[in-house]
Design an enzyme around this catalytic site. Structure first.
Site, short mmCIF file in Angstrom:
data_model
loop_
_atom_site.label_atom_id
_atom_site.label_comp_id
_atom_site.label_asym_id
_atom_site.label_seq_id
_atom_site.Cartn_x
_atom_site.Cartn_y
_atom_site.Cartn_z
N GLY A 46 0.93 -1.21 0.02
CA GLY A 46 -0.10 0.12 0.06
C GLY A 46 0.91 1.12 -0.22
CD GLU A 47 2.15 6.37 1.09
OE1 GLU A 47 3.64 6.56 0.83
OE2 GLU A 47 1.82 6.73 2.11
CB SER A 48 5.10 2.88 4.04
OG SER A 48 5.71 3.88 3.27
CB CYS A 78 5.35 -3.74 -0.98
SG CYS A 78 5.71 -2.48 -2.22
NE ARG A 105 8.00 6.14 1.68
CZ ARG A 105 7.19 7.08 1.19
NH1 ARG A 105 7.70 8.32 1.38
NH2 ARG A 105 5.92 6.96 1.08
CB ILE A 133 4.10 -2.45 -7.74
CG1 ILE A 133 3.74 -3.79 -8.69
CG2 ILE A 133 3.18 -1.09 -7.96
CD1 ILE A 133 2.18 -4.24 -8.28
CG HIS A 169 3.28 -6.29 -4.10
ND1 HIS A 169 2.20 -5.83 -2.99
CD2 HIS A 169 3.72 -5.26 -4.42
CE1 HIS A 169 2.44 -4.61 -3.05
NE2 HIS A 169 3.42 -4.04 -3.79
CD GLU A 171 0.51 -9.09 -2.20
OE1 GLU A 171 0.39 -7.97 -2.61
OE2 GLU A 171 1.61 -9.54 -1.90
#
Length: 191
Positions: A46-48, A78, A105, A133, A169, A171
């Site tokens: 996601g976005e850390s 990620c 990042r 990604i 990722h 998953e």
């Protein structure tokens, strides 16, 4: 055995699918009290910065630190890797500060530079398909951290005791072997 996926942001359903293919029950975790019902936790991508803010808002920072201190395994993918790091390059403050590593990042570029590759991961027999990604990388690690995989000489998978991280990722492919690796960590922690 139940593995929770922190359901504040990210590919929760995909992680649940991979965990279930690996033989454990996957559950979405939205409240801190749900940590009591699981034996392992995944912090997804996601976005850390957003994940960190939501974790603070809902009381997850201290709750996850206690979860880890109890020896329960945590897997960060990620952005989850960034959230677990003790140090984030270019930032004064980290989030959970559990894993002795410095991370960068978006180290592999922006969204359009996303890519897939096959990686050799220590502890997994055959190469694993990895989807990167806006992926972070691990710049350096402390002596307790075991490097499990690199890509172009950069660290992308590592383990420190009950903590596992990947820049990519796992998953997002049909290959659930890294999730199986994590499920095995959870089983070992229960023994």
């Amino acid at each position: 055995m139940k593995v929770g996926i922190l359901a504040l942001q990210g590919a929760v359903t995909e992680h649940i699918r991979s965990i279930e293919l690996a033989g454990a029950k996957g559950v979405a975790v939205k409240r801190i009290e749900e940590l009591d019902d699981i034996q392992g936790l995944i912090i997804p991508g996601g976005e850390s910065t957003t994940i960190g803010k939501l974790m603070r808002k809902y009381g997850f920072i201290e709750a996850i630190r206690k979860f880890s201190a109890a020896g329960k395994p945590i897997f960060g993918t990620c952005a989850g890797l960034i959230v677990l790091a003790a140090r984030i390059e270019g930032q004064d403050e980290a989030h959970l500060e559990l894993m002795d590593m410095t991370v960068v990042r978006n180290a592999f570029g922006r969204q359009r530079e996303s890519f897939e590759t096959d990686l050799d991961i220590k502890g997994i027999d055959e190469r694993v398909r990895a989807v990167f990604i806006r992926a972070p990388l691990i710049r350096d690690v402390g002596h307790q951290v075991e490097i499990l995989a690199t890509h172009q000489d950069e660290i992308v998978t590592a383990r420190q005791g009950n903590l596992l991280v990947s820049s990519f990722h796992p998953e997002l492919t049909d290959d659930y072997r890294l999730h199986q690796f994590f499920v095995n960590m959870v089983e070992d922690s229960q023994a």
